[in-house]
Design a protein around this motif. Structure first.
Motif, short mmCIF file in Angstrom:
data_model
loop_
_atom_site.label_atom_id
_atom_site.label_comp_id
_atom_site.label_asym_id
_atom_site.label_seq_id
_atom_site.Cartn_x
_atom_site.Cartn_y
_atom_site.Cartn_z
N MET A 1 -5.81 3.04 0.31
CA MET A 1 -6.79 2.10 -0.25
C MET A 1 -6.16 2.01 -1.75
N PHE B 1 -11.30 0.13 -3.02
CA PHE B 1 -12.16 0.86 -1.83
C PHE B 1 -12.55 -0.27 -0.95
N ALA B 2 -12.65 0.14 0.24
CA ALA B 2 -13.37 -0.97 1.17
C ALA B 2 -14.78 -1.10 1.07
N GLU C 1 0.84 -1.17 0.04
CA GLU C 1 0.00 0.02 -0.11
C GLU C 1 1.02 1.10 -0.13
#
Length: 215
Positions: free
Chosen positions: A155, A214-215, A151
């Motif tokens: 994100m 994206f979560a 990362e």
């Protein structure tokens, strides 16, 4: 009967009838090219303008339907339309010939090659696949492999394939060409493309891919 199934002479009559019913225009055929599948029709309007309509292939909709104040303008437009259709036909013929020649040589994939498939709309997902078996000149067996991720910001980040770390079942897929390079359709419009790598001191080096999830 659908217009798509009509023979050229039947299609001419169908178009003439369709335009007459839709706009009251009794247009007549002025140009026909069976090789390019082109049809052009002409009609003089009540105010003296030249109305042209052109059809290409088996499409129901016309390529154009325009009115011209002069015969010169109408003919110039027709010439440009025909020339453009000829150019498209040459490009398609060249692409088909290149694809046929490439298929005759084989798909250029080998066992051990890794392919990447980037997909998503507002997100960027990256999946990796490894060729595990070849079946003739058009088919290859592939399996999804794991990836190493890092990362780099919130994100999103970079990733690389982990060769021989299989996480998916074998899939036998047809190998196609995209811009001359081998690719495999995974599902829908998701294509996996062969990754070009470098070897340094006998170690295969993969360039990182960018992902955004994206979560």
């Amino acid at each position: 009967m659908s217009a798509f199934a009509l023979k050229p002479t039947q299609r001419i009559a169908w178009i003439e009838q369709r335009m007459a019913e839709a706009a009251g225009l009794e247009m007549k055929l002025i140009y026909r090219n069976d090789d390019l599948r082109l049809l052009a029709f002409k009609k003089l309007s009540d105010d003296g303008q030249i109305v042209l309509a052109g059809y290409h292939g088996s499409r129901k909709a016309s390529d154009f339907q325009h009115a011209f104040p002069s015969a010169t303008g109408a003919q110039q437009f027709m010439n440009r339309w025909i020339a453009n259709c000829q150019r498209i036909a040459r490009i398609r013929q060249q692409v088909r010939a290149e694809q046929k020649a490439q298929r005759a040589k084989g798909h250029a994939l080998a066992v051990g090659d890794v392919l990447s498939a980037a997909w998503g709309c507002r997100q960027i997902h990256v999946d990796y696949y490894q060729v595990t078996r070849l079946a003739g000149t058009r088919l290859a067996e592939i399996r999804q492999i794991a990836r190493q991720t890092e990362e780099t910001s919130y994100m999103e980040g970079v990733c690389m394939p982990l060769k021989d770390r299989f996480i998916g079942a074998p899939m036998l897929k047809q190998v196609d060409l995209f811009e001359g390079a081998p690719c495999i359709k995974i599902s829908g419009n998701r294509l996996a493309h062969k990754i070009e790598t470098q070897k340094i001191a006998g170690i295969e080096i993969f360039q990182p891919d960018h992902w955004m999830e994206f979560a």
